[in-house]
Design an enzyme around this catalytic site. Sequence first.
Site, PDB file in Angstrom:
ATOM      1  N   TYR A 184      -4.697  -1.491  -8.144  1.00 22.82           N
ATOM      2  CA  TYR A 184      -5.301  -3.045  -8.246  1.00 22.82           C
ATOM      3  C   TYR A 184      -6.457  -3.686  -9.514  1.00 22.82           C
ATOM      4  O   TYR A 184      -7.384  -3.415  -8.946  1.00 22.82           O
ATOM      5  CB  TYR A 184      -6.077  -3.285  -6.372  1.00 22.82           C
ATOM      6  N   LYS A 223       0.142   5.758   7.001  1.00 20.26           N
ATOM      7  CA  LYS A 223      -1.348   5.711   6.754  1.00 20.26           C
ATOM      8  C   LYS A 223      -2.107   7.874   7.551  1.00 20.26           C
ATOM      9  O   LYS A 223      -1.681   8.836   6.723  1.00 20.26           O
ATOM     10  CB  LYS A 223      -2.157   5.198   6.916  1.00 20.26           C
TER      11      LYS A 223
HETATM   12  C1  LIG Z   1      -1.468   0.242   4.022  1.00 18.99           C
HETATM   13  C2  LIG Z   1      -0.574  -0.273   4.764  1.00 18.99           C
HETATM   14  C3  LIG Z   1       0.529  -0.420   4.405  1.00 18.99           C
HETATM   15  C4  LIG Z   1       1.686   0.099   3.393  1.00 18.99           C
HETATM   16  O1  LIG Z   1       1.085   1.987   2.882  1.00 18.99           O
HETATM   17  P1  LIG Z   1       1.596   3.006   1.763  1.00 18.99           P
HETATM   18  O2  LIG Z   1       1.279   3.711   2.673  1.00 18.99           O
HETATM   19  O3  LIG Z   1       0.128   1.557   0.993  1.00 18.99           O
HETATM   20  O4  LIG Z   1       3.190   2.234   0.656  1.00 18.99           O
HETATM   21  C5  LIG Z   1       0.992  -1.167   5.278  1.00 18.99           C
HETATM   22  N1  LIG Z   1       1.243  -1.918   6.379  1.00 18.99           N
HETATM   23  C6  LIG Z   1      -0.208  -1.511   6.311  1.00 18.99           C
HETATM   24  C7  LIG Z   1      -0.245  -2.446   7.827  1.00 18.99           C
HETATM   25  C8  LIG Z   1      -1.018  -1.367   5.960  1.00 18.99           C
HETATM   26  O5  LIG Z   1      -2.652  -0.889   6.446  1.00 18.99           O
END
Ligand SMILES: *Cc1c(COP(=O)(O)O)cnc(C)c1O
Length: 425
Positions: free
Chosen positions: A17, A275
């Site tokens: 970003y 995550k």
């Molecule tokens: C971070 C996030 C994503 C995307 O995950 P990436 O690993 O960055 O592609 C999707 N949904 C939610 C709720 C998130 O917090």
Amino acid sequence: MWDKLLAEDHAHVWHPYAAASDPGVIVPVTSASGVRLQLADGRELIDGMASWWCAIHGYNHPVINRAVSKQLEKMSHVMFGGITHPPAVKLAKMLTDLTPASLNRVFFSDSGSVAVEVALKMAIQYWHASGRPEKQKMVALRSGYHGDTFGAMSVCDPVTGMHHLFGDVLPKQFFVAAPDAAFDAECPESELHEIGDLLTEHHNDIAAVIVEPVVQGAGGMHFYSPDYLRKLRALCDAFDVLLIFDEIATGFGRTGKLFALEHAQVEPDILCLGKSLTGGYMTLAATLCNSRIAEGISDGEAGAFMHGPTFMGNPLACATAIASIKLLLSQPWQRTVERIGSELAAGLAPARELDQVAQVRSLGAIGVIELNSPVDLRQVTPMFVERGVWVRPFGKLIYAMPPYVMNSEDVATLTAAMVDVVAQL
Ligand SMILES: *Cc1c(COP(=O)(O)O)cnc(C)c1O
């Protein structure tokens, strides 16, 4: 040496970003341990972000390090087409055991956004296999965030998301207002009128509703009533529309339950995890579904689910996830999350007195100061670094979601720095 690194970074690297030529303040980190990021100039920062919700056990954890080394010596990767291996099978078993009983099938992928793409494709392919190919649209909540790939972008908030840039190529989805009802309140039926009307009119074209249960993360750090999810489940059932929960941010304890859906006792048809799945060590995501979806797709005309990332089920990542989940469950993590949550709430409370603050809120191990106007990262990043903490705000939100290993003293330093920086704005 670090000047050279930063100059080369500036010349060749593109940050998230950010403008390529002028990314703003970039901080060189050389190592990390526990909750501390070691900077190139010798300073240390207390990490209030857990590397975007991921590093729940902090950095360089000996238990996870050992698990990574052990797996590395066996095999770091092998293709998943036609092959299986213990880390993937064990992790799939673990995830199906920890999530609601109906979710018994796991599709691995390499990032959260891809897990969302997989969820959307599962929903569409399920209806195609069921002889309802016209059911292709999604319903999403305003101020939601589901990732940066095309399908995921199409269900992100249409205003704060990237719709205005990519509008013409994104699939057109339906949006309804996010619920207002507070986390600890019941959700009045009136909050479901908009989505009820939408489903009444368009259910024949709608494949699924996708939401982040209880906590909307990157779209606005908004917390809402779990009761909404119970009522939403009933509506989806009534109109034969699938329900997808995106727990990529909320999974693994962050909201005070292992998964946010437990606040509502609601079972989605499809669940996305990512995550903190590997404790922030490496990238891995999973999309779980129930047998209705898995069997529906498998019995359909295609006879297979049409997706298969190159690094699907990566053994190193799966072994890391197993170690991270075991480590989490081996300790009184609920007490820890509760302690951090009450320390965040108490530490951030003085910000309520400030004119520039609209609201202070917390849930689980998440603490948020919402300002009246957007924050300038170029201004505040050095202010946080000077105070020895790492906090990265977005929009009007200055927030923290620390690694669970953060002690009370460090939480106090973190919240004091947040309040102090806000007071200087
Ligand atoms: C971070 C996030 C994503 C995307 O995950 P990436 O690993 O960055 O592609 C999707 N949904 C939610 C709720 C998130 O917090």
